[in-house]
Design a protein around this motif. Structure first.
Motif, PDB file in Angstrom:
ATOM      1  N   TYR A 157       0.693  -1.204   0.005  1.00 23.74           N
ATOM      2  CA  TYR A 157      -0.019   0.149  -0.125  1.00 23.74           C
ATOM      3  C   TYR A 157       0.793   1.320   0.244  1.00 23.74           C
ATOM      4  CZ  TYR A 157      -4.205  -2.541   0.758  1.00 23.74           C
ATOM      5  OH  TYR A 157      -5.303  -3.268   0.769  1.00 23.74           O
ATOM      6  N   HIS A 158       2.128   1.166   0.630  1.00 26.05           N
ATOM      7  CA  HIS A 158       3.162   2.419   0.713  1.00 26.05           C
ATOM      8  C   HIS A 158       4.131   2.159   0.174  1.00 26.05           C
ATOM      9  CE1 HIS A 158      -0.273   2.680   3.870  1.00 26.05           C
ATOM     10  NE2 HIS A 158       0.023   4.129   3.567  1.00 26.05           N
ATOM     11  N   PRO A 159       4.214   1.757  -0.955  1.00 26.01           N
ATOM     12  CA  PRO A 159       5.584   1.319  -1.720  1.00 26.01           C
ATOM     13  C   PRO A 159       6.854   2.433  -1.691  1.00 26.01           C
ATOM     14  CG  PRO A 159       4.079   2.080  -3.617  1.00 26.01           C
ATOM     15  CD  PRO A 159       3.321   1.985  -2.125  1.00 26.01           C
ATOM     16  N   LEU A 160       7.956   2.065  -1.436  1.00 29.95           N
ATOM     17  CA  LEU A 160       9.158   2.954  -1.426  1.00 29.95           C
ATOM     18  C   LEU A 160       9.549   3.358  -2.724  1.00 29.95           C
ATOM     19  CD1 LEU A 160      11.403   3.963   0.495  1.00 29.95           C
ATOM     20  CD2 LEU A 160      12.674   1.917   0.040  1.00 29.95           C
ATOM     21  N   LYS A 161       9.291   4.697  -3.185  1.00 29.43           N
ATOM     22  CA  LYS A 161       9.400   5.143  -4.334  1.00 29.43           C
ATOM     23  C   LYS A 161      10.773   4.941  -4.808  1.00 29.43           C
ATOM     24  CE  LYS A 161       5.467   8.296  -3.954  1.00 29.43           C
ATOM     25  NZ  LYS A 161       4.862   9.618  -3.837  1.00 29.43           N
ATOM     26  N   ASP A 162      11.807   5.269  -4.260  1.00 29.14           N
ATOM     27  CA  ASP A 162      13.294   5.331  -4.787  1.00 29.14           C
ATOM     28  C   ASP A 162      13.946   3.893  -4.347  1.00 29.14           C
ATOM     29  OD1 ASP A 162      13.405   5.616  -1.800  1.00 29.14           O
ATOM     30  OD2 ASP A 162      14.781   7.341  -2.104  1.00 29.14           O
ATOM     31  N   TRP A 163      13.044   2.954  -4.429  1.00 25.61           N
ATOM     32  CA  TRP A 163      13.770   1.603  -4.083  1.00 25.61           C
ATOM     33  C   TRP A 163      14.738   1.047  -4.747  1.00 25.61           C
ATOM     34  CZ3 TRP A 163      12.374  -3.745  -5.923  1.00 25.61           C
ATOM     35  CH2 TRP A 163      13.072  -4.733  -5.153  1.00 25.61           C
ATOM     36  N   GLU A 164      14.389   1.331  -6.235  1.00 25.92           N
ATOM     37  CA  GLU A 164      15.566   0.788  -7.310  1.00 25.92           C
ATOM     38  C   GLU A 164      16.570   1.500  -7.336  1.00 25.92           C
ATOM     39  OE1 GLU A 164      15.758  -0.081 -11.879  1.00 25.92           O
ATOM     40  OE2 GLU A 164      13.980   0.129 -11.075  1.00 25.92           O
TER      41      GLU A 164
END
Length: 613
Positions: A157-164
């Motif tokens: 529901y709250h994905p980490l936007k800068d994960w990649e």
């Protein structure tokens, strides 16, 4: 493979095989699984959930669980945040779990179930949050305890936007995990391993040992908390796009082999010792004709193995196996080999053994059946592989040659020294131990070894375990213990004798085979303790030790055998989680038994004869 870190390595596999099964595991209705794409998406969700809990780069997150798909997901999710995983053996008692968690400065722990979570609570470990993989029915989340499924859902529901962006920025020299040693000679030490430590291993091994393929299926039953399975049964298969199948437990291996039908497998010597003892027992109890055919097939297999070992690799292409031998091998395969291969699922093309020395006779037995067993040598401190046997040139009785990029030399006292990209950064928060074990870049392994004339390494024993008899003779216990363990009536054998006139052995019975023998003798009891107290049982085990150590020098063969009625387990302290002997604990616990064994007045003529005949 051209990856800067292990997460990038996995991402490359996901790009190549998005719809191929990555992990499969047993449920009530059978095996189920997830594709590489599903695996990757779940890792991202769990990483986002951990980030929401406050996990930051360099934070320590413990994984306290048996091997399963959630263990694998957690491992990569933690790494993708630049955090550091701290695996904990699930068989450890609460006080030892607490030691690892506190020594590793763990702020979060991912526990398998309520039983493992209770260990965290009982040990008063200083963690801020616990996550339970398989919570009991009626479980309710609290401020410091939540379920793995809720963590994953929160991350979705709250994905980490800068994960990649985060995981791509991780450099190879960044600390990836802290794996604690078994603690056989003292308190466990936290071995610091980087992404580069593992990546260097994978690049060196992929084509040196046995090329893994996307169509392979790897059966995983060893604990991922041990570096051997983590690298050989986790990172390596995932790099190649192989499917990893998780066994339910060590007790269900035989069933899982038939269900999964794996092509590759990693194991410790104990499994092969048990399979060998069972096959030999069945053959010996069979008809004379059955024994004759079996022995003929084994001899044919040995001839084939010797042919490949002694023929230069470049000549094998131009000089195939002689037609007569080809015909014999084909016939032996139909009559004998296939029947035994079926016990391993019928598709096994190679097995890698680590975590201890395999008896050469057992190794040659499996090679004779066209079941390649590749032995290697390594330590937690070397991530772990130092030497290994390649499939095309495996030499039984050795641990192979140094892998590319790893240098090995033998010190003047016989100790094996190692230098290379696979050597650890050091011991966590223990500079004194690090400086003691790594001198001028060379890791002092504590193992005694020697190279043969072809450059294959043989490991003799641990440096601290070499027994120096009062007669001046030196005895390496490990090969003798391995020989004793060949007996189908003995579960574990431990050899003692340092400073004594002769060697003695402590043995525990293998009840699976001892009970049928006892019934045949008309013995009614099934009590382990009562059986071990009987003279006829003690005589049987003494005779077994004498028979299986007959090839050793007189001073190496146990002159006295002490039968132990206790079952040796990890929980009771005699075994490490990888089923190695904790000799310090064993010698302390059975000090009175050992002293009695060396009391000359207590040794009857019959007992002395049984140990030396």
């Amino acid at each position: 493979m051209d990856a800067n870190n292990l997460v990038e390595m996995l991402s490359q596999t996901v790009e190549r095989y998005p719809d191929k099964e990555a992990l499969i595991w047993k449920q009530s209705s059978g095996y189920t699984g997830m594709t590489y794409r599903e695996f990757w998406n779940t890792i991202r969700n769990v990483a986002s959930g951990l980030h929401r809990l406050g996990v930051k780069p360099d934070d320590k997150v413990a994984i306290l669980s048996d091997s399963n798909q959630i263990w694998a997901i957690s491992d990569f999710a933690i790494a993708s945040l630049g955090a550091i995983s701290v695996p904990v053996y699930p068989t450890l008692p609460s006080n030892q779990v607490s030691y690892v968690l506190n020594n590793g400065d763990c702020t979060v722990v991912i526990a398998e179930d309520d039983e493992q979570l209770q260990k965290v609570k009982d040990g008063n470990a200083n963690v801020q949050h616990s996550i339970v993989m398989k919570p009991a029915s009626g479980f309710t989340s609290t401020d410091n305890v939540s379920s793995f499924s809720s963590l994953e859902e929160d991350g979705a529901y709250h994905p980490l936007k800068d994960w990649e962006e985060q995981w791509r920025a991780i450099k190879g020299d960044r600390l990836m995990t802290i794996i604690h040693t078994s603690g056989t000679t003292g308190a466990p030490k936290g071995v610091m391993l980087t992404h580069d430590n593992f990546l260097s291993q994978m690049k060196a091994i992929q084509f040196w040992v046995m090329e893994l393929k996307a169509e392979d299926i790897h059966l995983s039953y060893l604990p991922l908390s041990h570096v051997f399975e983590r690298m050989a049964g986790h990172f390596m298969p995932l790099m190649a796009g192989t499917t990893i199948a998780y066994a339910e437990s060590i007790d269900t291996i035989q069933d899982n082999l038939q269900e999964v039908k794996p092509t590759i497998m990693t194991s410790v010597p104990r499994l092969f010792e048990k399979v060998y003892a069972k096959v030999v027992d069945q053959i010996e109890s069979g008809s004379p004709m059955k024994r004759k055919i079996f022995n003929w097939a084994i001899d044919v297999g040995k001839e084939r193995y010797d042919y490949y070992l002694n023929t230069p690799v470049h000549e094998l292409v131009l000089k195939p196996m002689p037609k007569k031998l080809q015909s014999q091998v084909a016939r032996a395969d139909r009559l004998v080999y296939q029947k035994i291969k079926e016990r391993l699922g019928g598709r096994m093309r190679g097995m890698v053994v680590g975590g201890g020395s395999l008896n050469p006779d057992i190794a040659k037995f499996f090679w004779s059946l066209d079941i390649p067993i590749l032995e290697g040598y390594g330590l937690t401190e070397t991530s772990p592989v130092v030497t290994t046997n390649p499939m095309t040139r495996a030499k039984i009785g050795t641990t192979g040659k140094p892998i590319p990029g790893c240098r090995v030399r033998i010190a003047s006292d016989g100790e094996v020294l190692v230098k290379g990209l696979n050597v650890m950064q050091g011991y966590y928060k223990n500079k004194e131990a690090t400086d003691k074990d790594i001198v001028d870049g060379w890791l002092h392994t504590g193992d005694i070894g020697a190279f043969d004339e072809e450059g294959y390494l043989k490991i003799i024993d641990r440096k601290k375990r070499i027994l120096v008899l009062s007669t001046g003779k030196n005895v390496a216990p490990a090969p003798i213990e391995s020989a004793i363990n060949e007996s189908r009536y003995i579960e574990f054998g431990a050899v003692v004798g340092d400073g004594r006139k002769y060697v003695a052995a402590l043995v525990t019975p293998d009840m699976e085979n001892l009970l049928p023998w006892a019934k045949q003798q008309g013995i009614q009891t099934e009590s382990r303790v009562e059986l071990c107290a009987r003279d006829d049982v003690q005589q049987l085990l003494m005779d077994e030790v004498a028979r299986h150590t007959n090839a050793y020098a007189d001073y190496e063969r146990p002159k006295k055998v002490v039968t132990i009625g206790d079952e040796w387990t990890v929980d009771s302290g005699e075994l490490t989680p990888k089923l190695s002997l904790r000799m310090k604990n064993i010698e302390e616990k059975y000090r009175e038994h050992i002293e009695k064994a060396y009391d000359e007045a207590s040794i009857s003529a019959k007992e002395v004869a049984a140990g030396t005949q």
